[in-house]
Design an enzyme around this catalytic site. Sequence first.
Site, PDB file in Angstrom:
ATOM      1  N   CYS A  86     -10.607  -1.149   1.723  1.00 28.59           N
ATOM      2  CA  CYS A  86     -11.665  -0.255   2.188  1.00 28.59           C
ATOM      3  C   CYS A  86     -12.957  -0.982   2.567  1.00 28.59           C
ATOM      4  O   CYS A  86     -13.033  -1.610   3.616  1.00 28.59           O
ATOM      5  CB  CYS A  86     -11.921   0.814   1.120  1.00 28.59           C
ATOM      6  SG  CYS A  86     -12.839   2.256   1.735  1.00 28.59           S
ATOM      7  N   LYS A 112     -10.348  -6.051  -4.820  1.00 31.42           N
ATOM      8  CA  LYS A 112     -11.447  -5.679  -3.946  1.00 31.42           C
ATOM      9  C   LYS A 112     -12.669  -6.518  -4.294  1.00 31.42           C
ATOM     10  O   LYS A 112     -13.030  -6.654  -5.476  1.00 31.42           O
ATOM     11  CB  LYS A 112     -11.748  -4.188  -4.107  1.00 31.42           C
ATOM     12  CG  LYS A 112     -12.746  -3.622  -3.115  1.00 31.42           C
ATOM     13  CD  LYS A 112     -12.821  -2.100  -3.265  1.00 31.42           C
ATOM     14  CE  LYS A 112     -13.745  -1.465  -2.235  1.00 31.42           C
ATOM     15  NZ  LYS A 112     -13.735   0.023  -2.360  1.00 31.42           N
ATOM     16  N   GLU A 119      -5.864   3.575  -0.655  1.00 34.23           N
ATOM     17  CA  GLU A 119      -6.658   3.242  -1.829  1.00 34.23           C
ATOM     18  C   GLU A 119      -6.656   4.414  -2.803  1.00 34.23           C
ATOM     19  O   GLU A 119      -6.782   5.577  -2.393  1.00 34.23           O
ATOM     20  CB  GLU A 119      -8.098   2.919  -1.394  1.00 34.23           C
ATOM     21  CG  GLU A 119      -9.017   2.533  -2.534  1.00 34.23           C
ATOM     22  CD  GLU A 119     -10.442   2.258  -2.074  1.00 34.23           C
ATOM     23  OE1 GLU A 119     -11.144   1.505  -2.781  1.00 34.23           O
ATOM     24  OE2 GLU A 119     -10.850   2.783  -1.024  1.00 34.23           O
TER      25      GLU A 119
END
Length: 509
Positions: A373, A339, A264
């Site tokens: 993440c 995300k 990321e």
Amino acid sequence: MSLDDLHLQLRNLREDDYPQLKSLMDKVYADIGGAWEEHTIRKLSREFPEGQICLEDNGVIVGVALTVRVVYDRFSNPHQYDDLLGKRDTILNETEGDALYGLDVLIHPDYRGYRLGRRLYDARKELCIQLNLKAILAGGRIVNYHKYADEISASQYLERVRRREIYDPILTFQLANDFTVRRLLHKYLPEDEKSRGYATLLEWSNFLYEPADTIISARSRNVRVGVVQWQMRAVESVEELLQQVEYFVDALSSYKSDFALFPEFFNAPLMGLTDKGQQMDAIRFLASFTERFRREMSQMAVSYNINIITGSMPIMDDGILYNVAYLCRRDGSVEEQRKLHITPHEKRDWVIEGGDQVQVFETDAGRVGILICYDVEFPELGRLMAEEGLEILFVPFWTDTHNAYLRVRHCAQARAIENECYVAICGSVGNLPEVPSLDVQYAQSSVFSPSDFAFPHDAIMSETTPNTEMLMFSDLNLDELRYLHNEGSVTNLKDRRTDLYSVVKKWRS
């Protein structure tokens, strides 16, 4: 008979075994006419020898499984036993059939209780896998139904056998051997008075079955994943950072990796090229390079023949900032995954917003998904992907401290277990004092597996040295997942109580 005297051997039936076979069938099938004629068995043995399996003890046949090939679409629908027969009681064997049909499994009465029937069923399953056939079908007698026929219907009988309230020597055995009942067959074998002419249509699905493909288009089942544990360092230009990217892509390709995974915000050092003091301005400056990275990394995927998960980068879309990862396939196509869950820091300092869907992507090396993440800490997303056939989950992450890293790691391991898939996590290391909020990194990139006998004892396929720039490789066998889904010590996906709970997506595909 003493166990010490047993000397069992599994082999294919031969034409000269007929006298022994006749004796066994006459004994076991006395109520439905006894043995097949000799010409029937000889013809079956010539046409499909590998499907005729026997167990012998000290040279004496004590168990037999007779099998033919059939067309699945024909015999997975209602039929009668006579549909398997031609003139003069010849058994119709479809040499190009895409399924096996179990004609008979019989065990000598003196040898019952040794689970010899299970050996014959397992040999049949192995044959089905070896021949890459869809399934094993069988018409199963329900020989104890005559005891209950005046009280309950045949369908009620099946349900009570399934619940183990009634024991049926054939159906109970078949259910214990992973066969499922597709339907009830009426007048399957009219002379079978014990079953009142009924039978169950049973099926064992070959979970390794692959439809016929050319070698070129067939998808690999052995996949090599390459992970870049990226060192954050100051750079002087976009070109310099892209050179670093290409160096790693080249290296991973040289080791025949199918995938390259980056972390990321791996290109965050570019924020050091701006003199804008506000973090919100700096992340938007970084977003101005995202289209170039997407384009050039896609070109690398094609040039180096490797699928690239680009880590993640910020992107502006209609004035809104998102965090996006790209899947750059080696055929030149590109997909994106935004995300969904935004951390407090990303909301507060960068004003990033979350995407609105997750999906599973088909590739030439498996069905893959990407969670960036924080997203991996929400189990609902992994479950939705698992329901779409997820095999490998890629998690690019950025974490600054050890406890932040452990949140990602432990949740990734949980996703691997509960969704019966592989999970690869990839982070960055080193210090970047020039960039506020990205001044320190902690990472130990890893690939996790489900936790069962086919996988490492600690369910860790590979992992890097913490906080050290390096490449990591992991070889993944996707067929092991298919075994796990069907025959694991536990089968998390199959055993979900969807009658009590479910995960429902609310976006339109």
